[in-house]
Design a protein around this motif. Sequence first.
Motif, PDB file in Angstrom:
ATOM      1  N   GLN A  50       0.752  -1.179   0.372  1.00  0.00           N
ATOM      2  CA  GLN A  50       0.029   0.197   0.020  1.00  0.00           C
ATOM      3  C   GLN A  50       1.444   1.014  -0.432  1.00  0.00           C
ATOM      4  O   GLN A  50       0.242   2.789  -0.300  1.00  0.00           O
ATOM      5  CB  GLN A  50      -1.024  -0.067   0.978  1.00  0.00           C
ATOM      6  CG  GLN A  50      -2.139  -0.671   1.355  1.00  0.00           C
ATOM      7  CD  GLN A  50      -3.196  -1.420   2.363  1.00  0.00           C
ATOM      8  OE1 GLN A  50      -2.755  -0.626   3.275  1.00  0.00           O
ATOM      9  NE2 GLN A  50      -4.633  -1.121   2.290  1.00  0.00           N
ATOM     10  N   SER A  65       2.334   3.138  -2.029  1.00  0.00           N
ATOM     11  CA  SER A  65       2.321   4.041  -3.202  1.00  0.00           C
ATOM     12  C   SER A  65       0.757   4.879  -3.447  1.00  0.00           C
ATOM     13  O   SER A  65       0.890   6.078  -3.748  1.00  0.00           O
ATOM     14  CB  SER A  65       1.909   2.684  -5.030  1.00  0.00           C
ATOM     15  OG  SER A  65       1.015   1.924  -4.266  1.00  0.00           O
ATOM     16  N   LEU A  66       0.079   4.731  -2.398  1.00  0.00           N
ATOM     17  CA  LEU A  66      -1.249   5.217  -1.703  1.00  0.00           C
ATOM     18  C   LEU A  66      -0.461   6.453  -1.353  1.00  0.00           C
ATOM     19  O   LEU A  66      -1.970   7.075  -0.777  1.00  0.00           O
ATOM     20  CB  LEU A  66      -1.661   4.031  -1.141  1.00  0.00           C
ATOM     21  CG  LEU A  66      -2.467   3.451  -2.013  1.00  0.00           C
ATOM     22  CD1 LEU A  66      -3.925   2.394  -1.303  1.00  0.00           C
ATOM     23  CD2 LEU A  66      -3.316   3.040  -3.285  1.00  0.00           C
ATOM     24  N   THR A 110      -2.352  10.038  -1.561  1.00  0.00           N
ATOM     25  CA  THR A 110      -3.851   9.834  -2.297  1.00  0.00           C
ATOM     26  C   THR A 110      -4.492  10.403  -1.174  1.00  0.00           C
ATOM     27  O   THR A 110      -4.649  10.421  -0.088  1.00  0.00           O
ATOM     28  CB  THR A 110      -4.043   8.681  -2.781  1.00  0.00           C
ATOM     29  OG1 THR A 110      -3.965   7.557  -2.199  1.00  0.00           O
ATOM     30  CG2 THR A 110      -2.673   8.371  -3.964  1.00  0.00           C
ATOM     31  N   LYS A 136     -12.564   5.354   0.379  1.00  0.00           N
ATOM     32  CA  LYS A 136     -12.888   4.953  -0.737  1.00  0.00           C
ATOM     33  C   LYS A 136     -12.322   6.130  -1.033  1.00  0.00           C
ATOM     34  O   LYS A 136     -12.222   7.396  -1.273  1.00  0.00           O
ATOM     35  CB  LYS A 136     -14.341   5.536  -0.556  1.00  0.00           C
ATOM     36  CG  LYS A 136     -14.810   5.175  -2.827  1.00  0.00           C
ATOM     37  CD  LYS A 136     -15.942   5.793  -2.499  1.00  0.00           C
ATOM     38  CE  LYS A 136     -17.001   5.661  -4.950  1.00  0.00           C
ATOM     39  NZ  LYS A 136     -18.381   5.687  -4.233  1.00  0.00           N
ATOM     40  N   LEU A 137     -11.414   5.870  -2.370  1.00  0.00           N
ATOM     41  CA  LEU A 137     -10.020   6.749  -2.623  1.00  0.00           C
ATOM     42  C   LEU A 137     -10.353   7.147  -4.117  1.00  0.00           C
ATOM     43  O   LEU A 137     -11.678   6.700  -4.662  1.00  0.00           O
ATOM     44  CB  LEU A 137      -9.444   5.693  -3.746  1.00  0.00           C
ATOM     45  CG  LEU A 137      -8.008   4.699  -2.215  1.00  0.00           C
ATOM     46  CD1 LEU A 137      -7.643   4.138  -2.821  1.00  0.00           C
ATOM     47  CD2 LEU A 137      -7.550   6.148  -1.129  1.00  0.00           C
ATOM     48  N   ASP A 166      -9.634   7.306  -6.185  1.00  0.00           N
ATOM     49  CA  ASP A 166      -9.214   7.301  -7.836  1.00  0.00           C
ATOM     50  C   ASP A 166     -10.076   5.995  -8.200  1.00  0.00           C
ATOM     51  O   ASP A 166      -9.959   5.111  -6.947  1.00  0.00           O
ATOM     52  CB  ASP A 166      -8.014   6.411  -7.928  1.00  0.00           C
ATOM     53  CG  ASP A 166      -7.492   5.621  -9.389  1.00  0.00           C
ATOM     54  OD1 ASP A 166      -7.597   5.878 -10.059  1.00  0.00           O
ATOM     55  OD2 ASP A 166      -6.128   5.526  -9.392  1.00  0.00           O
ATOM     56  N   SER A 182     -10.527   3.842  -9.952  1.00  0.00           N
ATOM     57  CA  SER A 182     -10.090   2.099 -10.422  1.00  0.00           C
ATOM     58  C   SER A 182      -9.566   1.726  -9.199  1.00  0.00           C
ATOM     59  O   SER A 182      -8.940   0.163  -9.038  1.00  0.00           O
ATOM     60  CB  SER A 182      -8.680   3.173 -11.236  1.00  0.00           C
ATOM     61  OG  SER A 182      -7.468   3.296 -10.724  1.00  0.00           O
ATOM     62  N   ARG A 183      -9.198   2.065  -7.592  1.00  0.00           N
ATOM     63  CA  ARG A 183      -8.603   1.613  -6.611  1.00  0.00           C
ATOM     64  C   ARG A 183      -9.529   1.031  -5.671  1.00  0.00           C
ATOM     65  O   ARG A 183      -9.550   0.073  -4.809  1.00  0.00           O
ATOM     66  CB  ARG A 183      -7.528   2.774  -5.200  1.00  0.00           C
ATOM     67  CG  ARG A 183      -6.305   2.566  -6.864  1.00  0.00           C
ATOM     68  CD  ARG A 183      -5.279   3.751  -5.773  1.00  0.00           C
ATOM     69  NE  ARG A 183      -4.070   3.743  -7.166  1.00  0.00           N
ATOM     70  CZ  ARG A 183      -3.233   3.495  -7.232  1.00  0.00           C
ATOM     71  NH1 ARG A 183      -2.600   2.462  -6.302  1.00  0.00           N
ATOM     72  NH2 ARG A 183      -1.824   4.022  -7.686  1.00  0.00           N
ATOM     73  N   ILE A 185     -10.505   0.607   0.115  1.00  0.00           N
ATOM     74  CA  ILE A 185      -9.343  -0.005   0.931  1.00  0.00           C
ATOM     75  C   ILE A 185      -9.706   0.629   2.510  1.00  0.00           C
ATOM     76  O   ILE A 185     -10.519   1.160   3.339  1.00  0.00           O
ATOM     77  CB  ILE A 185      -7.616   0.628   0.530  1.00  0.00           C
ATOM     78  CG1 ILE A 185      -7.924   2.223   1.027  1.00  0.00           C
ATOM     79  CG2 ILE A 185      -7.253   0.425  -0.564  1.00  0.00           C
ATOM     80  CD1 ILE A 185      -6.394   2.578   1.168  1.00  0.00           C
TER      81      ILE A 185
END
Length: 326
Positions: free
Chosen positions: A284, A286-287, A290, A307-308, A310, A312-313, A316
């Motif tokens: 994780q 890389s997040l 964000t 809820k990000l 992005d 597409s992600r 989490i």
Amino acid sequence: MRTGGYYGSRGYGRRGRGGGINPFFYYYLYRMYQQYQAVPNKPNGTLIIMAVMASYYFDVFPLLNDIIGEISNACFSPAKIMGDFQVQRTLFSSFVHGDEIHLGYNMSSLLTKGIVLENRFGGKAEKFVLLFCALSILTHGFAAIIASGLFHSGLFDRDIYYNATYGCAGVLFALQTIVLGQNPRGNYSFFGLQVPARRLALTEVGLLYLMNPSNLNLIVHSSGILAGMLMLRPTKVINMLKYIFGFNIFRERRGGGGGGRGGERRSPQLNGKRCAMTGLTGAQASLNGTWGTIVRVLDNGSKAVVKLDDASRGEIEVGRENILSI
């Protein structure tokens, strides 16, 4: 805010150069007299600060000048504050001015802002005096830390650290931030341009930098805005600093109440809040940095589902310590 050379140099005030008073100073006095007479509630706290500034500049009370000291000992110098821990400069530098125009302009601007704020304080002079002193210490404290960090990082040359400035321009930007921040709606005319109230201070800082491209003055003016924001919206500024430096200073208060299935609990303090990710490791990592929105709080507040932005992600699940809610 004037740049006065390296910290060992003398200033250019009346005591240092002698001579007569600039005629434009009388114009500023006349304008200030008109402002003062036009308001029913007199800004006594502002007048006290203005009196100290003028008394120091014109050498009216020797004891006052002995307390503040020479310009070279009172001006704002990051090297002296951070290196020699001369923290009194964060306060005294706001009362020091280079010439009559510098003094007159700053006092006129201070009176305009003081009239508004003292009226909001219910005419309590001591509150405005304390506010001015606190903002001076915060503004120049922030500026000294920023200038020191930029110098020691190698991003800027020695001028940004060893140069010196004086005047209360940074504090004026802090006061302006507070005045406009309490009523941020509407636009203001700025050299014929309509500028939103919340952007006016930054616009003025940019213009002053173009007129006098001094990196140290830019830092002091910007630090004034930051100090005003901290006084006006402390939680937002702290959260912003938490995001910049990547750690939590403290956590939001956890509310009580029953839980849901599987340890799930609705939290009115966190649900729906915007947040940034920080301190994530492993897959994780890389997040970090964000943004997203908190949708659920789990395990009695120790974890949360985010809820990000992005899409597409998706969502989490992260630890509470990895969330910087704004």
